[in-house]
Motif scaffolding. Structure first.
Motif, PDB file in Angstrom:
ATOM      1  N   SER A 109       0.913  -1.095   0.311  1.00  0.00           N
ATOM      2  CA  SER A 109      -0.019   0.016  -0.100  1.00  0.00           C
ATOM      3  C   SER A 109       0.940   1.110   0.065  1.00  0.00           C
ATOM      4  O   SER A 109       0.224   2.116  -0.308  1.00  0.00           O
ATOM      5  CB  SER A 109      -0.814  -0.130   1.315  1.00  0.00           C
ATOM      6  OG  SER A 109      -0.287  -0.140   2.325  1.00  0.00           O
ATOM      7  N   GLU A 110       2.061   1.092   0.371  1.00  0.00           N
ATOM      8  CA  GLU A 110       3.099   2.306   0.401  1.00  0.00           C
ATOM      9  C   GLU A 110       3.329   2.809  -1.119  1.00  0.00           C
ATOM     10  O   GLU A 110       4.153   3.565  -1.096  1.00  0.00           O
ATOM     11  CB  GLU A 110       4.140   2.103   1.148  1.00  0.00           C
ATOM     12  CG  GLU A 110       3.785   1.997   2.759  1.00  0.00           C
ATOM     13  CD  GLU A 110       5.109   1.627   3.785  1.00  0.00           C
ATOM     14  OE1 GLU A 110       4.858   1.761   4.941  1.00  0.00           O
ATOM     15  OE2 GLU A 110       5.956   0.919   3.076  1.00  0.00           O
ATOM     16  N   LEU A 111       2.983   2.004  -2.170  1.00  0.00           N
ATOM     17  CA  LEU A 111       3.541   2.359  -3.336  1.00  0.00           C
ATOM     18  C   LEU A 111       2.311   3.106  -4.071  1.00  0.00           C
ATOM     19  O   LEU A 111       2.399   3.432  -5.282  1.00  0.00           O
ATOM     20  CB  LEU A 111       3.673   1.058  -4.142  1.00  0.00           C
ATOM     21  CG  LEU A 111       5.153   0.535  -4.210  1.00  0.00           C
ATOM     22  CD1 LEU A 111       5.587   0.170  -2.773  1.00  0.00           C
ATOM     23  CD2 LEU A 111       5.406  -0.413  -5.144  1.00  0.00           C
ATOM     24  N   SER A 112       1.137   3.290  -3.250  1.00  0.00           N
ATOM     25  CA  SER A 112       0.016   3.852  -3.954  1.00  0.00           C
ATOM     26  C   SER A 112       0.315   5.700  -3.864  1.00  0.00           C
ATOM     27  O   SER A 112       1.089   5.802  -3.441  1.00  0.00           O
ATOM     28  CB  SER A 112      -1.190   3.540  -2.955  1.00  0.00           C
ATOM     29  OG  SER A 112      -1.202   4.203  -1.888  1.00  0.00           O
ATOM     30  N   ASP A 113      -0.741   6.064  -4.785  1.00  0.00           N
ATOM     31  CA  ASP A 113      -0.607   7.581  -4.854  1.00  0.00           C
ATOM     32  C   ASP A 113      -0.598   8.157  -3.704  1.00  0.00           C
ATOM     33  O   ASP A 113      -0.525   9.560  -3.558  1.00  0.00           O
ATOM     34  CB  ASP A 113      -1.314   8.119  -6.100  1.00  0.00           C
ATOM     35  CG  ASP A 113      -2.758   7.382  -5.909  1.00  0.00           C
ATOM     36  OD1 ASP A 113      -3.345   7.061  -4.750  1.00  0.00           O
ATOM     37  OD2 ASP A 113      -3.691   7.811  -6.744  1.00  0.00           O
ATOM     38  N   ARG A 114      -1.381   7.685  -2.655  1.00  0.00           N
ATOM     39  CA  ARG A 114      -1.545   8.298  -1.481  1.00  0.00           C
ATOM     40  C   ARG A 114      -0.386   8.287  -0.654  1.00  0.00           C
ATOM     41  O   ARG A 114      -0.166   9.419   0.258  1.00  0.00           O
ATOM     42  CB  ARG A 114      -2.627   7.452  -0.452  1.00  0.00           C
ATOM     43  CG  ARG A 114      -2.731   8.070   0.695  1.00  0.00           C
ATOM     44  CD  ARG A 114      -3.650   7.171   1.611  1.00  0.00           C
ATOM     45  NE  ARG A 114      -3.756   7.662   2.897  1.00  0.00           N
ATOM     46  CZ  ARG A 114      -4.563   7.103   3.777  1.00  0.00           C
ATOM     47  NH1 ARG A 114      -5.006   5.776   3.745  1.00  0.00           N
ATOM     48  NH2 ARG A 114      -4.595   7.347   5.265  1.00  0.00           N
ATOM     49  N   HIS A 115       0.765   7.827  -0.897  1.00  0.00           N
ATOM     50  CA  HIS A 115       2.079   7.669  -0.112  1.00  0.00           C
ATOM     51  C   HIS A 115       3.240   7.915  -1.044  1.00  0.00           C
ATOM     52  O   HIS A 115       3.734   8.991  -1.365  1.00  0.00           O
ATOM     53  CB  HIS A 115       2.113   6.400   0.704  1.00  0.00           C
ATOM     54  CG  HIS A 115       1.067   5.960   1.537  1.00  0.00           C
ATOM     55  ND1 HIS A 115       0.912   6.535   2.882  1.00  0.00           N
ATOM     56  CD2 HIS A 115       0.047   5.091   1.421  1.00  0.00           C
ATOM     57  CE1 HIS A 115      -0.059   6.203   3.346  1.00  0.00           C
ATOM     58  NE2 HIS A 115      -0.532   5.297   2.478  1.00  0.00           N
ATOM     59  N   GLY A 116       3.760   6.813  -1.707  1.00  0.00           N
ATOM     60  CA  GLY A 116       4.796   7.078  -2.723  1.00  0.00           C
ATOM     61  C   GLY A 116       6.077   6.780  -2.119  1.00  0.00           C
ATOM     62  O   GLY A 116       6.367   6.680  -1.121  1.00  0.00           O
ATOM     63  N   VAL A 117       6.935   6.318  -3.146  1.00  0.00           N
ATOM     64  CA  VAL A 117       8.470   5.922  -2.965  1.00  0.00           C
ATOM     65  C   VAL A 117       9.470   6.812  -3.761  1.00  0.00           C
ATOM     66  O   VAL A 117       9.077   6.830  -4.863  1.00  0.00           O
ATOM     67  CB  VAL A 117       8.795   4.556  -3.069  1.00  0.00           C
ATOM     68  CG1 VAL A 117      10.293   4.299  -2.662  1.00  0.00           C
ATOM     69  CG2 VAL A 117       7.772   3.634  -2.128  1.00  0.00           C
ATOM     70  N   ARG A 118      10.157   7.579  -2.920  1.00  0.00           N
ATOM     71  CA  ARG A 118      11.367   8.432  -3.705  1.00  0.00           C
ATOM     72  C   ARG A 118      12.633   7.670  -3.933  1.00  0.00           C
ATOM     73  O   ARG A 118      13.155   7.150  -2.902  1.00  0.00           O
ATOM     74  CB  ARG A 118      11.280   9.761  -3.146  1.00  0.00           C
ATOM     75  CG  ARG A 118      12.053  10.877  -4.129  1.00  0.00           C
ATOM     76  CD  ARG A 118      12.209  12.133  -3.424  1.00  0.00           C
ATOM     77  NE  ARG A 118      10.761  12.584  -3.293  1.00  0.00           N
ATOM     78  CZ  ARG A 118      10.108  13.273  -4.210  1.00  0.00           C
ATOM     79  NH1 ARG A 118      10.749  13.663  -5.531  1.00  0.00           N
ATOM     80  NH2 ARG A 118       8.900  13.936  -4.216  1.00  0.00           N
ATOM     81  N   PHE A 123      13.554   9.964  -8.774  1.00  0.00           N
ATOM     82  CA  PHE A 123      12.195  10.156  -9.341  1.00  0.00           C
ATOM     83  C   PHE A 123      11.266   9.605  -7.955  1.00  0.00           C
ATOM     84  O   PHE A 123      11.718   8.830  -7.201  1.00  0.00           O
ATOM     85  CB  PHE A 123      12.161   9.190 -10.519  1.00  0.00           C
ATOM     86  CG  PHE A 123      12.082   7.717 -10.343  1.00  0.00           C
ATOM     87  CD1 PHE A 123      11.043   6.962 -10.055  1.00  0.00           C
ATOM     88  CD2 PHE A 123      13.421   7.266 -10.218  1.00  0.00           C
ATOM     89  CE1 PHE A 123      11.146   5.363  -9.528  1.00  0.00           C
ATOM     90  CE2 PHE A 123      13.770   5.630  -9.948  1.00  0.00           C
ATOM     91  CZ  PHE A 123      12.626   4.938  -9.735  1.00  0.00           C
ATOM     92  N   LEU A 124       9.929   9.936  -8.225  1.00  0.00           N
ATOM     93  CA  LEU A 124       8.987   9.661  -7.330  1.00  0.00           C
ATOM     94  C   LEU A 124       8.000   8.386  -8.019  1.00  0.00           C
ATOM     95  O   LEU A 124       7.397   8.851  -9.024  1.00  0.00           O
ATOM     96  CB  LEU A 124       8.296  10.795  -6.990  1.00  0.00           C
ATOM     97  CG  LEU A 124       7.023  10.673  -6.133  1.00  0.00           C
ATOM     98  CD1 LEU A 124       7.367  10.154  -4.853  1.00  0.00           C
ATOM     99  CD2 LEU A 124       6.131  11.975  -5.888  1.00  0.00           C
ATOM    100  N   PHE A 125       8.069   7.246  -7.341  1.00  0.00           N
ATOM    101  CA  PHE A 125       7.241   6.416  -7.761  1.00  0.00           C
ATOM    102  C   PHE A 125       5.878   6.171  -7.284  1.00  0.00           C
ATOM    103  O   PHE A 125       5.708   6.262  -5.897  1.00  0.00           O
ATOM    104  CB  PHE A 125       7.800   4.892  -7.643  1.00  0.00           C
ATOM    105  CG  PHE A 125       7.097   3.652  -8.027  1.00  0.00           C
ATOM    106  CD1 PHE A 125       7.378   3.412  -9.577  1.00  0.00           C
ATOM    107  CD2 PHE A 125       6.099   2.901  -7.329  1.00  0.00           C
ATOM    108  CE1 PHE A 125       6.419   2.323  -9.890  1.00  0.00           C
ATOM    109  CE2 PHE A 125       5.879   1.888  -7.970  1.00  0.00           C
ATOM    110  CZ  PHE A 125       5.901   1.685  -9.182  1.00  0.00           C
ATOM    111  N   ARG A 126       4.854   6.273  -7.908  1.00  0.00           N
ATOM    112  CA  ARG A 126       3.361   6.024  -7.323  1.00  0.00           C
ATOM    113  C   ARG A 126       2.533   5.157  -8.400  1.00  0.00           C
ATOM    114  O   ARG A 126       2.615   5.392  -9.679  1.00  0.00           O
ATOM    115  CB  ARG A 126       2.742   7.385  -7.050  1.00  0.00           C
ATOM    116  CG  ARG A 126       3.417   8.359  -6.141  1.00  0.00           C
ATOM    117  CD  ARG A 126       2.565   9.589  -5.975  1.00  0.00           C
ATOM    118  NE  ARG A 126       3.081  10.298  -4.666  1.00  0.00           N
ATOM    119  CZ  ARG A 126       2.714  11.560  -4.468  1.00  0.00           C
ATOM    120  NH1 ARG A 126       1.968  12.229  -5.262  1.00  0.00           N
ATOM    121  NH2 ARG A 126       3.299  12.113  -3.434  1.00  0.00           N
TER     122      ARG A 126
END
Length: 455
Positions: free
Chosen positions: A250-259, A319-322
């Motif tokens: 769920s941390e890969l969703s657009d609500r959170h995101g991984v940089r 880059f920001l991954f969502r």
């Protein structure tokens, strides 16, 4: 059910004709009280905000499909009579879902049904007085036939009433409900199918290493990811992030995101993850996870090297991954943030399961995103290079006790995994609590942007 309905269902099915006794009216009132008690702890809006209400609906729908009447309440009573349950936990899950769904529907639909049925039947003075006493909020004004409930709604009300009377919910003010699981069984083996899958993959890895000493099941999975022509850069990046960082799906969703940030030479990585279990911002409740964590890595595995090469293609080597999710369902109803995160987890779960079948066709267990999280936790706990506090920060926990439910509880007797060895340092937004010492004040990590390494 095949059994004949009780006297209450028979008389309600006849639209409450004059033979309805005072005892039956008292039973109806008892069912309404049970419904009120079932919804007293948590309201439907609170359950919908956490996604539990949607889960209840899916459980009820799956149970209804198993009965010829397509009614979940009759299906439960039928299976309960035959004791056709796989485990006590399965029965408890369905019972909780039907109790809360049925209580809400009963309180919404039964008053109007009784108003129509009672207003169109002649009553004695005593019965009318009892009706007003038991149901003071009912409007006994006669209604037209157009407002009369149809047969489907009537049958649903009867089934909900019968379910609440035969399987009453516990009273909110009563003692806490005891667990239906065996206390001797391991919580990790019960609740985590990912751990069972990880155990099967380790057995598969040991068997393969008799012929190939360098065999690794994660590298085999990554080879299948790179080989699959139906997987694009977005899906490939999601699999790499899950394996390298151990992030929650769920941390890969657009609500959170991984940089992702990479050094100019592509040998160092900084992965910044926004936590998914940090409480509610509107209710100001404390969460049980780190709000933000920064993982410093040396790119040693093929997944980390691929992420570094991808980051070098963007300005600033970052880059920001969502993973974007729709904001509305097929019917145009807005989706809650919890439901949107759940859809991301479901999407990644289907992808992992499909690739896992291709990479390990003989394995009966299903590969899920949480398998990579358990695998990284086992690698971190199996080495002496990472303290329990560091492992908790890498996994996004605020307490080092939570990691006991991840990975293996035993130290590995082999060389440290490259997935754990490549993580050099970690920074988190909160200090880690330990059961052996009191809670420490919040410590803000040094800003990565201030050091010229912004990620």
């Amino acid at each position: 059910m095949e059994d004949a309905p009780d006297s209450l269902c028979e008389r309600l099915g006849k639209a409450l004709r004059p033979e309805l006794t005072i005892e039956d009216l008292q039973r109806v009132h008892q069912a309404v009280d049970l419904a009120v008690n079932a919804l007293s702890e948590r309201t439907p809006s609170e359950l919908a905000a956490t996604g539990s209400w949607q889960t209840y609906g899916k459980r009820a729908a799956s149970l209804a499909r198993t009965h010829r009447s397509r009614d979940a309440y009759l299906a439960f009573l039928d299976r309960d009579q035959r004791e056709d349950w796989k485990s006590p936990s399965q029965r408890q899950d369905f019972r909780t879902a039907l109790t809360r769904l049925g209580s809400y529907d009963l309180l919404e639909q039964l008053p109007s049904f009784l108003r129509w049925a009672l207003a169109n039947e002649p009553r004695s003075d005593r019965r009318q007085a009892l009706i007003k006493d038991l149901f003071p909020d009912l409007n006994l004004t006669p209604v037209s036939d157009e407002d009369a409930p149809d047969e489907t709604l009537t049958a649903a009300i009867l089934n909900m009433t019968r379910f609440l009377l035969e399987v009453p919910p516990r009273v909110a003010a009563g003692p806490p409900q005891k667990t239906v699981r065996s206390p001797k069984a391991s919580r990790k083996k019960q609740s985590s199918g990912a751990y069972a899958t990880l155990t099967a993959l380790r057995t598969h890895e040991r068997r393969k290493r008799s012929d190939d000493p360098d065999y690794c099941w994660r590298l085999r999975f990554w080879q299948e990811v790179c080989r699959d022509r139906h997987i694009g850069p977005l899906e490939k990046a999601s699999m790499a992030i899950l394996m390298v960082s151990g992030a929650r799906p769920s941390e890969l969703s657009d609500r959170h995101g991984v940089r992702i940030w990479a050094s100019p030479d592509g040998k160092r990585l900084i992965i910044t993850v926004r936590g998914a279990k940090c409480g509610s911002e509107t209710r100001q409740t404390a969460g049980k996870g780190q709000a933000r964590r920064h993982l410093h890595l040396r790119a040693q595995t093929p997944m980390a090297k691929w992420l570094a090469e991808t980051a070098l293609k963007y300005p600033g080597q970052r880059f920001l991954f969502r993973l974007k999710t729709p904001r509305f369902d097929a019917g145009g109803k807005p989706l809650t943030r919890v439901e949107r995160s759940r859809r991301v987890s479901q999407r990644l779960g289907k992808l992992c399961r499909r690739i896992g079948k291709q990479a390990f066709p003989r394995m009966r267990k299903h590969l899920t995103p949480y398998v990579f999280r358990h695998a990284l936790a086992s690698d971190l706990r199996g080495t002496s290079n990472h303290s329990p506090e560091a492992v908790a920060q890498i996994l996004g926990h605020q307490s080092d006790r939570t990691q006991q439910h991840y990975g293996s509880s035993k130290r590995l007797r082999r060389e440290a995994s490259p997935f754990a060895r490549q993580i050099r340092a970690v920074e988190a937004s909160n200090a880690v609590r330990s059961p052996n010492r009191p809670f420490r004040a919040r410590v803000e990590p040094d800003s990565l942007v201030a050091r010229g390494q912004g990620a």
